[in-house]
Write a protein that holds these residues in place. Structure first.
Motif, PDB file in Angstrom:
ATOM      1  N   PHE A 114      24.059 -14.861  72.010  1.00 45.56           N
ATOM      2  CA  PHE A 114      23.190 -15.384  73.062  1.00 45.56           C
ATOM      3  C   PHE A 114      23.649 -14.837  74.412  1.00 45.56           C
ATOM      4  CE2 PHE A 114      23.134 -18.343  69.600  1.00 45.56           C
ATOM      5  CZ  PHE A 114      21.842 -18.832  69.546  1.00 45.56           C
ATOM      6  N   SER A 115      22.686 -14.527  75.275  1.00 46.31           N
ATOM      7  CA  SER A 115      22.972 -14.138  76.645  1.00 46.31           C
ATOM      8  C   SER A 115      22.137 -14.998  77.579  1.00 46.31           C
ATOM      9  CB  SER A 115      22.646 -12.652  76.860  1.00 46.31           C
ATOM     10  OG  SER A 115      22.913 -12.269  78.192  1.00 46.31           O
ATOM     11  N   LYS A 116      22.827 -15.740  78.440  1.00 43.45           N
ATOM     12  CA  LYS A 116      22.174 -16.660  79.365  1.00 43.45           C
ATOM     13  C   LYS A 116      21.262 -17.633  78.630  1.00 43.45           C
ATOM     14  CE  LYS A 116      22.330 -13.366  83.198  1.00 43.45           C
ATOM     15  NZ  LYS A 116      21.555 -12.580  84.194  1.00 43.45           N
ATOM     16  N   SER A 148      33.345 -17.343  80.269  1.00 41.19           N
ATOM     17  CA  SER A 148      32.054 -17.736  80.815  1.00 41.19           C
ATOM     18  C   SER A 148      31.105 -18.126  79.688  1.00 41.19           C
ATOM     19  CB  SER A 148      31.448 -16.569  81.618  1.00 41.19           C
ATOM     20  OG  SER A 148      30.105 -16.852  81.977  1.00 41.19           O
ATOM     21  N   THR A 149      30.159 -19.017  79.996  1.00 40.85           N
ATOM     22  CA  THR A 149      29.160 -19.425  79.004  1.00 40.85           C
ATOM     23  C   THR A 149      27.887 -18.592  79.107  1.00 40.85           C
ATOM     24  OG1 THR A 149      28.321 -21.124  80.517  1.00 40.85           O
ATOM     25  CG2 THR A 149      30.022 -21.790  78.928  1.00 40.85           C
ATOM     26  N   LYS A 150      27.897 -17.552  79.977  1.00 39.90           N
ATOM     27  CA  LYS A 150      26.713 -16.710  80.096  1.00 39.90           C
ATOM     28  C   LYS A 150      26.438 -15.954  78.802  1.00 39.90           C
ATOM     29  CE  LYS A 150      26.900 -16.045  85.110  1.00 39.90           C
ATOM     30  NZ  LYS A 150      27.036 -15.059  86.217  1.00 39.90           N
ATOM     31  N   ARG A 151      27.520 -15.642  78.077  1.00 42.82           N
ATOM     32  CA  ARG A 151      27.377 -14.998  76.773  1.00 42.82           C
ATOM     33  C   ARG A 151      28.086 -15.852  75.739  1.00 42.82           C
ATOM     34  NH1 ARG A 151      29.497  -9.539  75.990  1.00 42.82           N
ATOM     35  NH2 ARG A 151      31.230 -10.195  77.296  1.00 42.82           N
ATOM     36  N   GLN A 152      27.426 -16.074  74.624  1.00 44.60           N
ATOM     37  CA  GLN A 152      28.002 -16.857  73.537  1.00 44.60           C
ATOM     38  C   GLN A 152      27.754 -16.140  72.217  1.00 44.60           C
ATOM     39  OE1 GLN A 152      25.895 -20.656  74.589  1.00 44.60           O
ATOM     40  NE2 GLN A 152      27.931 -21.547  74.352  1.00 44.60           N
ATOM     41  N   THR A 153      28.770 -16.130  71.368  1.00 44.92           N
ATOM     42  CA  THR A 153      28.643 -15.534  70.043  1.00 44.92           C
ATOM     43  C   THR A 153      29.169 -16.522  69.020  1.00 44.92           C
ATOM     44  OG1 THR A 153      28.997 -13.327  70.986  1.00 44.92           O
ATOM     45  CG2 THR A 153      29.172 -13.550  68.597  1.00 44.92           C
ATOM     46  N   PHE A 154      28.331 -16.832  68.049  1.00 41.53           N
ATOM     47  CA  PHE A 154      28.692 -17.730  66.958  1.00 41.53           C
ATOM     48  C   PHE A 154      28.564 -16.970  65.638  1.00 41.53           C
ATOM     49  CE2 PHE A 154      26.806 -20.335  70.317  1.00 41.53           C
ATOM     50  CZ  PHE A 154      27.802 -21.275  70.534  1.00 41.53           C
ATOM     51  N   SER A 159      32.476  -6.289  69.490  1.00 47.08           N
ATOM     52  CA  SER A 159      31.881  -6.287  70.827  1.00 47.08           C
ATOM     53  C   SER A 159      32.311  -7.461  71.684  1.00 47.08           C
ATOM     54  CB  SER A 159      30.353  -6.322  70.698  1.00 47.08           C
ATOM     55  OG  SER A 159      29.956  -7.574  70.230  1.00 47.08           O
ATOM     56  N   PHE A 160      33.261  -8.255  71.222  1.00 45.83           N
ATOM     57  CA  PHE A 160      33.636  -9.443  71.973  1.00 45.83           C
ATOM     58  C   PHE A 160      34.491  -9.068  73.168  1.00 45.83           C
ATOM     59  CE2 PHE A 160      33.637 -11.392  67.529  1.00 45.83           C
ATOM     60  CZ  PHE A 160      32.273 -11.471  67.555  1.00 45.83           C
ATOM     61  N   SER A 161      34.380  -9.835  74.237  1.00 47.39           N
ATOM     62  CA  SER A 161      35.141  -9.541  75.440  1.00 47.39           C
ATOM     63  C   SER A 161      36.607  -9.849  75.219  1.00 47.39           C
ATOM     64  CB  SER A 161      34.625 -10.385  76.606  1.00 47.39           C
ATOM     65  OG  SER A 161      33.283 -10.058  76.891  1.00 47.39           O
ATOM     66  N   ALA A 162      37.447  -8.976  75.725  1.00 44.85           N
ATOM     67  CA  ALA A 162      38.883  -9.146  75.566  1.00 44.85           C
ATOM     68  C   ALA A 162      39.397 -10.214  76.513  1.00 44.85           C
ATOM     69  CB  ALA A 162      39.602  -7.832  75.842  1.00 44.85           C
ATOM     70  N   THR A 163      40.493 -10.840  76.108  1.00 45.45           N
ATOM     71  CA  THR A 163      41.159 -11.814  76.961  1.00 45.45           C
ATOM     72  C   THR A 163      42.538 -11.279  77.317  1.00 45.45           C
ATOM     73  OG1 THR A 163      42.059 -12.958  75.033  1.00 45.45           O
ATOM     74  CG2 THR A 163      39.952 -13.713  75.857  1.00 45.45           C
ATOM     75  N   SER A 164      43.305 -12.081  78.055  1.00 47.29           N
ATOM     76  CA  SER A 164      44.633 -11.637  78.468  1.00 47.29           C
ATOM     77  C   SER A 164      45.519 -11.344  77.276  1.00 47.29           C
ATOM     78  CB  SER A 164      45.283 -12.735  79.319  1.00 47.29           C
ATOM     79  OG  SER A 164      46.633 -12.465  79.532  1.00 47.29           O
ATOM     80  N   SER A 165      46.279 -10.258  77.357  1.00 45.96           N
ATOM     81  CA  SER A 165      47.138  -9.875  76.242  1.00 45.96           C
ATOM     82  C   SER A 165      48.511 -10.529  76.324  1.00 45.96           C
ATOM     83  CB  SER A 165      47.317  -8.349  76.217  1.00 45.96           C
ATOM     84  OG  SER A 165      47.909  -7.914  77.420  1.00 45.96           O
TER      85      SER A 165
END
Length: 337
Positions: free
Chosen positions: A254-256, A231-237, A26-32
C-alpha cells in the motif's frame, strides 16, 4: 494517455523489485546498528524460545518445492513469478527465481539464482546472480561471498565494490528461506541484513496475527506479517502458511493507504509431505516485538546524540576502494565459476 503512462511507469518501478523477492527485495532499509548490538540480541534471545523445535522441523523450508505466483495491480493481472528449490544431495543448495511481468507497453523479465550451504543450522550464502531485461536498461547484479577471504565481492550495473564479510548476512533471495526457518524455530527478533545493489541493507518484521485467506491456490490458515517502516505512507503486509512450512501465500503493498500491488500464490508442489510446525503464541510474539522496538528506540537515541557531537568535528573524506578492470574480471570469473 500521457498521465496514464506516467502512472503506469511509477507503478512499474514498484512492481519490478517486489516481484524479484516477493517479500524482501524492495523494503526500505533501517539502521544497521541494531543487528550487531550484543545487548539487544541478548535481551531478546532470553525471551524468544517459547518452545524447543526439532531441527528437522526447522529445516522444512528446505524441502524441494516449486511455487508459482500471480501479480495484480487492482484487478489487472501483471504477470507471473516462479520459485524453485531443487533437490540436492551435495550439501549445496540452488534457489531459483524467474518472473515475466508487463503493463501497457512496459515489460520486465528477471532470472535470479542463489547458491548457498547449510552450516550449523544457518544458511550461508555463496553466490548470487540477478539478471534483468525489458523496458529500460538491462543489467546484471553478481555477488560472491568469499568467506575464506573475509570479503564480499559484488558487481551491480558494471560497478564493482568490496565489502567486509559478516557472519549474519544474506542475499535477497535465500533470505526468504532463512526467514521461514527462523519463524518456525522461534528465533527472534526477525531482523536481517542482506547485500543488495552494492549496499548492506537491514530489515525488521513484525508478526501481526493469524488470518484465513483465499487465493487462486486455495484457502489457507496463515500468519500475517508486516514490514517495519518509520512512516505509514508505505505499508507492506504478507501472509505465510504454517502447514506449508511458511510458504508465502500473499503480499500486498500500500502507498498512502491505496493498494498498489497484490501478489498471490497460484500453484505449489512439495516433493514430499510436510510435517506440522508448532503454532505461534501471538500475544507473546507482540510482547517480544514491543521489547525489541523499545530497546531499538533507546539505541537510536544514543546514536543521534553521538552524531550531534561528531558532526561538528572535521574528518578526512574516506573514498571507497577503487577496483581495477582486472579485479572486476576476476570477480566476474569467480561468480561464473
Amino acid at each position: 494517455m500521457q498521465t496514464t503512462l506516467l502512472k503506469s511507469q511509477s507503478t512499474y518501478q514498484l512492481l519490478s523489485p517486489l516481484m524479484v523477492c516477493l517479500m524482501m527485495a524492495s523494503f526500505s532499509a533501517t539502521s544497521s546498528t541494531l543487528a550487531t548490538d550484543p545487548i539487544l540480541t541478548s535481551k531478546i534471545s532470553a525471551t524468544d524460545n517459547i518452545q524447543n523445535v526439532a531441527q528437522e522441523t526447522i529445516l522444512l523450508p528446505l524441502t524441494p518445492h516449486t511455487a508459482q505466483y500471480k501479480a495484480y495491480y487492482g484487478s489487472i493481472e501483471l504477470g507471473d513469478a516462479k520459485y524453485t528449490l531443487p533437490a540436492t544431495d551435495s550439501g549445496y543448495y540452488n534457489y531459483l527465481f524467474e518472473s515475466e511481468v508487463g503493463l501497457l507497453m512496459l515489460s520486465d523479465e528477471r532470472k535470479l539464482q542463489s547458491d548457498f550451504t547449510l552450516e550449523n543450522g544457518k544458511l550461508t550464502p555463496f553466490r548470487y546472480v540477478h539478471e534483468r531485461t525489458g523496458t529500460g536498461s538491462d543489467y546484471t547484479e553478481q555477488t560472491a561471498f568469499a568467506k575464506s577471504q573475509n570479503f564480499i565481492h559484488t558487481i551491480y550495473k558494471q560497478q564493482a565494490l568490496k565489502l567486509d564479510y559478516q557472519e549474519l548476512i544474506f542475499d535477497p533471495l535465500m533470505v526468504q528461506l532463512q526467514f521461514r526457518m527462523d519463524v518456525i524455530g522461534n528465533k527472534r527478533p526477525l531482523n536481517y541484513k542482506m547485500v543488495k545493489e552494492k549496499e548492506v541493507d537491514e530489515y525488521d518484521f513484525k508478526i501481526i496475527g493469524n488470518e484465513t485467506i483465499t487465493v487462486a491456490g486455495g484457502t489457507f490458515e496463515t500468519v500475517k506479517f508486516e514490514v517495519v517502516r518509520d512512516s505509514t505512507k508505505r505499508q507492506t503486509f504478507f501472509w505465510m502458511a504454517p502447514k506449508l512450512a511458511y510458504l508465502p501465500i500473499r503480499l500486498s503493498h500500500f502507498s498512502k493507504g491505496s493498494k498498489q500491488l497484490d501478489i498471490q500464490l497460484a500453484t505449489y508442489h512439495f516433493d514430499k509431505p510436510l510435517t506440522d510446525v508448532p503454532s505461534l503464541d501471538i500475544a507473546h510474539e507482540h510482547k517480544i516485538f514491543n521489547a525489541y522496538m523499545a530497546e531499538k528506540s533507546l539505541l537510536e537515541q544514543g546514536d543521534t546524540a553521538k552524531k550531534v557531537i561528531t558532526d561538528d568535528e572535521d574528518f578526512p573524506d574516506v573514498s571507497q576502494d577503487n577496483i581495477s578492470e582486472r579485479e572486476i574480471l576476476e570477480i566476474k570469473k569467480m561468480v561464473i565459476d
